[in-house]
Design a protein around this motif. Structure first.
Motif, short mmCIF file in Angstrom:
data_model
loop_
_atom_site.label_atom_id
_atom_site.label_comp_id
_atom_site.label_asym_id
_atom_site.label_seq_id
_atom_site.Cartn_x
_atom_site.Cartn_y
_atom_site.Cartn_z
N LYS A 1 -40.73 8.76 -30.39
CA LYS A 1 -39.58 7.85 -30.28
C LYS A 1 -39.04 7.50 -31.66
O LYS A 1 -37.81 7.45 -31.86
N THR A 2 -39.92 7.25 -32.60
CA THR A 2 -39.48 6.92 -33.96
C THR A 2 -38.73 8.10 -34.60
O THR A 2 -37.67 7.92 -35.22
N SER A 3 -39.28 9.30 -34.44
CA SER A 3 -38.66 10.48 -35.05
C SER A 3 -37.28 10.75 -34.47
O SER A 3 -36.36 11.13 -35.20
N ILE A 4 -37.13 10.53 -33.17
CA ILE A 4 -35.87 10.88 -32.50
C ILE A 4 -34.84 9.77 -32.65
O ILE A 4 -33.68 10.02 -32.99
N ILE A 5 -35.24 8.53 -32.38
CA ILE A 5 -34.27 7.43 -32.35
C ILE A 5 -33.99 6.88 -33.75
O ILE A 5 -32.84 6.69 -34.13
N LYS A 6 -35.03 6.62 -34.53
CA LYS A 6 -34.83 6.00 -35.85
C LYS A 6 -34.57 7.01 -36.96
O LYS A 6 -33.73 6.78 -37.83
N LEU B 1 -38.74 11.08 -22.15
CA LEU B 1 -37.37 11.13 -21.64
C LEU B 1 -36.98 9.81 -20.98
O LEU B 1 -35.88 9.29 -21.21
N GLU B 2 -37.87 9.27 -20.16
CA GLU B 2 -37.56 8.04 -19.45
C GLU B 2 -37.35 6.87 -20.42
O GLU B 2 -36.57 5.97 -20.13
N GLU B 3 -38.02 6.90 -21.56
CA GLU B 3 -37.93 5.78 -22.49
C GLU B 3 -36.75 5.87 -23.45
O GLU B 3 -36.31 4.86 -23.99
N ILE B 4 -36.22 7.07 -23.68
CA ILE B 4 -35.15 7.21 -24.67
C ILE B 4 -33.84 7.72 -24.09
O ILE B 4 -32.85 7.82 -24.82
N ARG B 5 -33.79 8.00 -22.79
CA ARG B 5 -32.60 8.64 -22.22
C ARG B 5 -31.35 7.79 -22.39
O ARG B 5 -30.24 8.33 -22.51
N ASP B 6 -31.48 6.46 -22.42
CA ASP B 6 -30.31 5.60 -22.55
C ASP B 6 -29.66 5.70 -23.93
O ASP B 6 -28.55 5.21 -24.12
N ASN B 7 -30.34 6.34 -24.87
CA ASN B 7 -29.78 6.50 -26.21
C ASN B 7 -28.90 7.75 -26.32
O ASN B 7 -28.35 8.01 -27.39
N PHE B 8 -28.79 8.51 -25.22
CA PHE B 8 -28.07 9.78 -25.28
C PHE B 8 -26.92 9.81 -24.28
O PHE B 8 -26.99 9.20 -23.22
N ASP B 9 -25.89 10.56 -24.64
CA ASP B 9 -24.76 10.76 -23.73
C ASP B 9 -25.11 11.74 -22.63
O ASP B 9 -24.65 11.61 -21.50
N ARG C 1 -32.72 27.79 -35.19
CA ARG C 1 -32.39 27.63 -36.62
C ARG C 1 -31.13 26.79 -36.81
O ARG C 1 -31.10 25.88 -37.64
N ARG C 2 -30.08 27.09 -36.05
CA ARG C 2 -28.82 26.37 -36.20
C ARG C 2 -29.00 24.89 -35.85
O ARG C 2 -28.45 24.01 -36.52
N VAL C 3 -29.73 24.62 -34.77
CA VAL C 3 -29.95 23.22 -34.39
C VAL C 3 -30.73 22.48 -35.46
O VAL C 3 -30.45 21.31 -35.76
N GLY C 4 -31.70 23.16 -36.08
CA GLY C 4 -32.51 22.52 -37.12
C GLY C 4 -31.78 22.35 -38.44
O GLY C 4 -31.99 21.36 -39.15
N GLU C 5 -30.90 23.28 -38.78
CA GLU C 5 -30.24 23.27 -40.08
C GLU C 5 -28.94 22.47 -40.09
O GLU C 5 -28.59 21.86 -41.10
N SER C 6 -28.19 22.48 -39.00
CA SER C 6 -26.84 21.94 -38.98
C SER C 6 -26.84 20.42 -38.82
O SER C 6 -27.74 19.84 -38.22
N GLN C 7 -25.78 19.82 -39.31
CA GLN C 7 -25.59 18.38 -39.15
C GLN C 7 -25.02 18.09 -37.76
O GLN C 7 -23.97 18.61 -37.40
N HIS C 8 -25.70 17.28 -36.99
CA HIS C 8 -25.22 16.84 -35.68
C HIS C 8 -26.05 15.64 -35.27
O HIS C 8 -26.97 15.22 -35.99
N LYS C 9 -25.74 15.06 -34.11
CA LYS C 9 -26.43 13.83 -33.71
C LYS C 9 -27.26 14.02 -32.44
O LYS C 9 -27.59 13.04 -31.76
N SER C 10 -27.60 15.27 -32.12
CA SER C 10 -28.36 15.57 -30.92
C SER C 10 -29.79 15.94 -31.27
O SER C 10 -30.16 16.03 -32.44
N CYS C 11 -30.61 16.17 -30.24
CA CYS C 11 -32.02 16.51 -30.46
C CYS C 11 -32.43 17.58 -29.46
O CYS C 11 -32.15 17.48 -28.26
N LEU C 12 -33.10 18.61 -29.97
CA LEU C 12 -33.65 19.69 -29.15
C LEU C 12 -35.17 19.62 -29.22
O LEU C 12 -35.76 19.71 -30.30
N LEU C 13 -35.81 19.45 -28.06
CA LEU C 13 -37.27 19.44 -27.96
C LEU C 13 -37.74 20.78 -27.40
O LEU C 13 -37.24 21.23 -26.36
#
Length: 477
Positions: free
Chosen positions: A157-162, A186-194, A278-290
């Protein structure tokens, strides 16, 4: 509105365009999706593959979209049908004969009643942004109890949200609890995502299929100009990951890697997944891929530790938190629980399998210990076969030497016993570590030693005894 009315409306629409009624599978899809079932559950009920259900459903949604003048998908099918039902009631459309804007309807059961359409522009913004349109959890497992893992959950949660990590691998051998942990996360952080999406790669979908699903979801089904090449389509996907905050969970990532090769080698036709990671890890964006996997993808190895928002969480056994599993399984003799947990590496799945075996065959843990505390029944062998059948020839040679020794094995001893050239040995050790099958320790002399857990050691040694070529470390496949 009951399911019979839903089927009547859908059947009427299809018949008006094709002159044919819904076939059995189409009706099963209508019924299942309206009732909130996943495609996999519909496939199981009908006795076909999930991929076949997806293909037929896609054709059905396209047909309904053309007829109703709005984009229909599994996400908004229920609300669309309910709107059509209201239209039918208000227009008293079940009269003897009504001519409507799109099709004819009548009370004759050979021709299902016409359904008045609602133009797309009349949809409210609220209808277009319902929760069901902003998530796709068809492949997500059911929520089951999470034992322990409080620290791991908080770290994620800290790594993804903060810290806004963009790419995270939740890694470990089968049964260790990756999907269970991710489901609770997922249940604890889903409200932080569109948008929230869970996809399994267990059926080996090609990247183009995954990208298409994601783009259609993130664009609210409005994206029409989709390239047939994975790289341009990846650029389209990245655009939406920048515009929205999306949480994407890809389960069973190991399924797209080759068996019989060192870790992280993609199967033919699946190499473009590496570019996605690689693109998800390198590029600037505000999403998260698990990524949930038995094996550590090479892209994560390359990207983490470079001050990027990329990281891994390797799940080990539960330790004493696994006592709750044994309690729930109805095992007595708590004084033996710690030993049982240690023997089976604190793996939740392995402990559940063992608890069932104890109840079926022995009645108590102490009775099991009279024979062999590491009895490997067929259920456990089946799970372990999944892992070991993926190993390369080099890895099998190395792990057989480690398993055969009572003590932890040094690098120099592995060189002596395997007689491999150094580069091959080092590659095999590194690959086994990225599969989480061997553990590394350091003794008082700062010497690196390698070992494996008791259950793995037992399994490997049994495999060695069952082959005619012990010296090569070959395993029965």
């Amino acid at each position: 509105m009951d399911i019979a009315q839903v089927i009547t409306i859908a059947d009427g629409l299809v018949y008006s365009h094709t002159g044919k009624h819904l076939d059995d599978l189409q009706e099963s899809i209508v019924r299942g999706v309206y009732q909130g079932k996943k495609y996999q559950a519909i496939a199981n009920d009908f006795g076909c593959s999930e991929g076949h259900v997806r293909d037929i459903a896609s054709e059905l949604w396209k047909l309904l979209s053309d007829l109703l003048g709005e984009d229909i998908s599994k996400f908004n099918f229920r609300s669309a049908m309910e709107r059509q039902h209201l239209s039918v009631v208000s227009s008293n459309i079940f009269g003897d004969f009504v001519q409507n804007g799109h099709v004819k309807v009548c009370a004759d059961t050979s021709k299902p009643p016409e359904v008045e359409t609602i133009p797309r522009q009349q949809q409210t913004s609220e209808e277009k942004n319902t929760d069901t349109q902003r998530q796709d959890l068809d492949d997500a497992p059911d929520i089951t109890p999470l034992h322990g893992r409080t620290e791991e959950l908080n770290n994620l949660k800290t790594s993804i949200i903060k810290k806004s990590f963009r790419l995270i691998g939740i890694l470990g051998i089968n049964g260790i609890g990756k999907s269970t942990l991710a489901r609770h996360l997922l249940e604890e952080i889903r409200d932080n995502f569109d948008y929230v999406v869970w996809r399994s790669l267990g059926c080996k979908p090609h990247l183009l299929e995954i990208q298409t699903d994601l783009i259609q979801l993130f664009s609210n089904q409005t994206e029409a100009d989709l390239s047939t090449n994975s790289n341009p389509r990846l650029s389209q996907l990245m655009k939406y990951l920048r515009q929205n905050r999306c949480l994407i969970i890809l389960d069973d990532v190991h399924s797209i890697f080759r068996s019989g090769q060192l870790v992280g080698s993609y199967q033919s036709g699946y190499e473009d997944y590496g570019e996605l990671f690689r693109r998800v890890g390198e590029s600037q964006h505000k999403s998260c891929l698990l990524l949930l996997s038995w094996e550590k993808p090479r892209e994560i190895v390359e990207l983490e530790g470079e001050n990027r928002a990329v990281g891994t969480l390797q799940l080990s056994g539960l330790g004493e938190a696994a006592r709750e599993i044994l309690r729930n399984q109805g095992l007595l003799e708590e004084e033996h629980w710690s030993n049982l947990i240690e023997y089976y590496g604190g793996n939740p799945l392995y402990l559940k399998i063992t608890a069932t075996m104890i109840k079926d065959l022995f009645g108590s843990i102490s009775e099991l210990f009279k024979y062999d505390y590491l009895v490997l029944n067929e259920d456990l062998k089946y799970k372990l076969n999944w892992i070991f059948n993926r190993l390369s020839h080099l890895e099998k040679q190395v792990i057989s030497v480690i398993a055969a020794d009572i003590e932890a094995v040094s690098l120099s001893k592995l060189i002596e016993k395997t007689q491999l050239i150094h580069t091959d040995l080092f590659s095999a050790i590194q690959s086994l570590k990225r599969r989480f099958l061997i553990e590394q320790h350091q003794n008082d002399k700062n010497q690196i030693l390698f070992t494996i857990q008791p259950l793995m050691k037992q399994y490997v040694n049994l495999q060695m005894k069952s082959t005619n070529n012990l010296s090569s470390g070959e395993f029965r496949e």
